[in-house]
Design a protein around this motif. Structure first.
Motif, PDB file in Angstrom:
ATOM      1  N   VAL A  69       0.824  -1.207   0.000  1.00 60.01           N
ATOM      2  CA  VAL A  69       0.000   0.000   0.000  1.00 60.01           C
ATOM      3  C   VAL A  69       0.858   1.257   0.000  1.00 60.01           C
ATOM      4  CG1 VAL A  69      -1.562   1.337   1.447  1.00 60.01           C
ATOM      5  CG2 VAL A  69      -2.040  -1.065   1.006  1.00 60.01           C
ATOM      6  N   ALA A  70       1.935   1.259   0.772  1.00 57.00           N
ATOM      7  CA  ALA A  70       2.807   2.437   0.834  1.00 57.00           C
ATOM      8  C   ALA A  70       3.390   2.756  -0.539  1.00 57.00           C
ATOM      9  CB  ALA A  70       3.914   2.224   1.849  1.00 57.00           C
ATOM     10  N   ALA A  71       3.771   1.719  -1.271  1.00 54.61           N
ATOM     11  CA  ALA A  71       4.333   1.920  -2.605  1.00 54.61           C
ATOM     12  C   ALA A  71       3.290   2.489  -3.561  1.00 54.61           C
ATOM     13  CB  ALA A  71       4.887   0.605  -3.155  1.00 54.61           C
ATOM     14  N   ARG A  72       2.042   2.052  -3.402  1.00 58.05           N
ATOM     15  CA  ARG A  72       0.990   2.560  -4.272  1.00 58.05           C
ATOM     16  C   ARG A  72       0.705   4.039  -3.986  1.00 58.05           C
ATOM     17  NH1 ARG A  72       1.013   0.828  -8.647  1.00 58.05           N
ATOM     18  NH2 ARG A  72      -0.983   1.874  -8.955  1.00 58.05           N
ATOM     19  N   ILE A  73       0.710   4.407  -2.718  1.00 66.55           N
ATOM     20  CA  ILE A  73       0.500   5.810  -2.365  1.00 66.55           C
ATOM     21  C   ILE A  73       1.618   6.665  -2.958  1.00 66.55           C
ATOM     22  CG2 ILE A  73       0.483   7.457  -0.443  1.00 66.55           C
ATOM     23  CD1 ILE A  73      -0.905   5.229   1.209  1.00 66.55           C
ATOM     24  N   ALA A  74       2.851   6.184  -2.842  1.00 66.50           N
ATOM     25  CA  ALA A  74       3.996   6.905  -3.404  1.00 66.50           C
ATOM     26  C   ALA A  74       3.887   7.010  -4.920  1.00 66.50           C
ATOM     27  CB  ALA A  74       5.294   6.218  -3.005  1.00 66.50           C
ATOM     28  N   ALA A  75       3.425   5.936  -5.564  1.00 67.10           N
ATOM     29  CA  ALA A  75       3.299   5.938  -7.022  1.00 67.10           C
ATOM     30  C   ALA A  75       2.230   6.926  -7.472  1.00 67.10           C
ATOM     31  CB  ALA A  75       2.966   4.528  -7.516  1.00 67.10           C
ATOM     32  N   LEU A  76       1.151   7.030  -6.718  1.00 66.80           N
ATOM     33  CA  LEU A  76       0.107   7.994  -7.059  1.00 66.80           C
ATOM     34  C   LEU A  76       0.604   9.421  -6.900  1.00 66.80           C
ATOM     35  CD1 LEU A  76      -2.980   6.249  -5.436  1.00 66.80           C
ATOM     36  CD2 LEU A  76      -2.601   6.591  -7.880  1.00 66.80           C
ATOM     37  N   ARG A  77       1.364   9.666  -5.832  1.00 62.83           N
ATOM     38  CA  ARG A  77       1.941  11.009  -5.671  1.00 62.83           C
ATOM     39  C   ARG A  77       2.854  11.350  -6.843  1.00 62.83           C
ATOM     40  NH1 ARG A  77       3.096   9.926  -0.033  1.00 62.83           N
ATOM     41  NH2 ARG A  77       1.500  10.867   1.290  1.00 62.83           N
ATOM     42  N   ASP A  78       3.676  10.395  -7.234  1.00 62.78           N
ATOM     43  CA  ASP A  78       4.584  10.619  -8.367  1.00 62.78           C
ATOM     44  C   ASP A  78       3.789  10.895  -9.635  1.00 62.78           C
ATOM     45  OD1 ASP A  78       6.758  10.241  -6.733  1.00 62.78           O
ATOM     46  OD2 ASP A  78       7.110   8.163  -7.342  1.00 62.78           O
ATOM     47  N   ALA A  79       2.682  10.176  -9.802  1.00 66.22           N
ATOM     48  CA  ALA A  79       1.869  10.371 -10.999  1.00 66.22           C
ATOM     49  C   ALA A  79       1.305  11.785 -11.077  1.00 66.22           C
ATOM     50  CB  ALA A  79       0.728   9.355 -11.022  1.00 66.22           C
ATOM     51  N   GLY A  80       1.097  12.389  -9.913  1.00 63.50           N
ATOM     52  CA  GLY A  80       0.565  13.739  -9.886  1.00 63.50           C
ATOM     53  C   GLY A  80       1.523  14.796 -10.403  1.00 63.50           C
ATOM     54  N   SER A  81       2.785  14.445 -10.495  1.00 63.61           N
ATOM     55  CA  SER A  81       3.764  15.399 -11.008  1.00 63.61           C
ATOM     56  C   SER A  81       3.918  15.292 -12.519  1.00 63.61           C
ATOM     57  CB  SER A  81       5.134  15.157 -10.341  1.00 63.61           C
ATOM     58  OG  SER A  81       5.662  13.902 -10.725  1.00 63.61           O
ATOM     59  N   LEU A  82       3.197  14.336 -13.129  1.00 60.49           N
ATOM     60  CA  LEU A  82       3.293  14.135 -14.565  1.00 60.49           C
ATOM     61  C   LEU A  82       2.217  14.946 -15.270  1.00 60.49           C
ATOM     62  CD1 LEU A  82       3.700  10.246 -14.587  1.00 60.49           C
ATOM     63  CD2 LEU A  82       5.518  11.959 -14.686  1.00 60.49           C
TER      64      LEU A  82
END
Length: 218
Positions: A203-216
């Motif tokens: 779950v932590a990795a998914r939250i981090a991945a979503l945050r990263d996606a927001g910078s795209l």
């Protein structure tokens, strides 16, 4: 700043305290209150929100999909609840309700169904801390993201910036690592994600991945 608010609709209700701990790296927890009247589904009410506030340090983001929020919404302005969202379609006086919520110490937010135009809130942006643009029909999880809601976000962000209003724009419905950048490019900065978080072991990795996606950029 990208804020990720996992929705506990996708959590295991039997093990909810455990699943709240699993999202400790999130920016908040999204709690959907449904009454089987405003929407056809039924979830839970104030006692559950009170209990969640006792077992998590995450800011609680309450989304009321209920009739008569003018009566009930202020009761959710309790310690641990960062914001209370009510629907424009359900309130008799959104401005008065927002002022009541702020007076009780919580952030006031108003939600718009897909069929509701942004005109309902544009003249009163200073009265709200957040506007939630639904990117699915409210009431059920697992629906597909409605990209045709993006012009609402663009209009809200543009008008808020023109007026110098600090306004959070939230999207709820069908948010994944693929759709989040689309909403972010349109002006959203708070993202509700259910299965896109809880549907994965890490779950932590998914939250981090979503945050990263927001910078795209979409």
């Amino acid at each position: 700043m990208v804020r990720i608010h996992p929705s506990i609709l996708s959590a295991d209700f039997v093990n909810l305290e455990r699943d709240l701990e699993r999202i400790r790296d999130a920016d908040g927890v999204h709690v959907d209150v449904m009454d089987a009247h405003f929407v056809p589904n039924l979830t839970f009410g104030l006692p559950m929100v009170q209990r969640i506030a006792e077992v998590t340090e995450l800011p609680i983001d309450v989304h009321l999909m209920i009739d008569d929020p003018d009566t009930w919404a202020p009761q959710y302005a309790i310690r641990g609840v960062e914001s209370v969202t009510f629907h424009a379609e359900a309130t008799n006086d959104g401005v008065a309700l927002a002022r009541e919520l702020r007076a009780r110490g919580t952030r006031a937010a108003i939600a718009l169904k897909p069929g509701t135009a942004v005109d309902a809130v544009l003249e009163h942006l200073t009265e709200f801390d957040m506007v939630l643009v639904m990117t699915v029909e409210p009431g059920f999880g697992g629906q597909s993201f409605m990209a045709d809601m993006m012009p609402k976000l663009v209009e809200l962000r543009s008008r808020a910036d023109e007026a110098g209003v600090e306004l959070a724009l939230q999207v709820d419905g069908g948010i994944t690592a693929d759709t989040l950048p689309i909403a972010a490019a349109a002006g959203a900065d708070v993202f509700v994600a259910g299965s896109a978080v809880y549907g994965h072991d890490d779950v932590a990795a998914r939250i981090a991945a979503l945050r990263d996606a927001g910078s795209l950029e979409a």
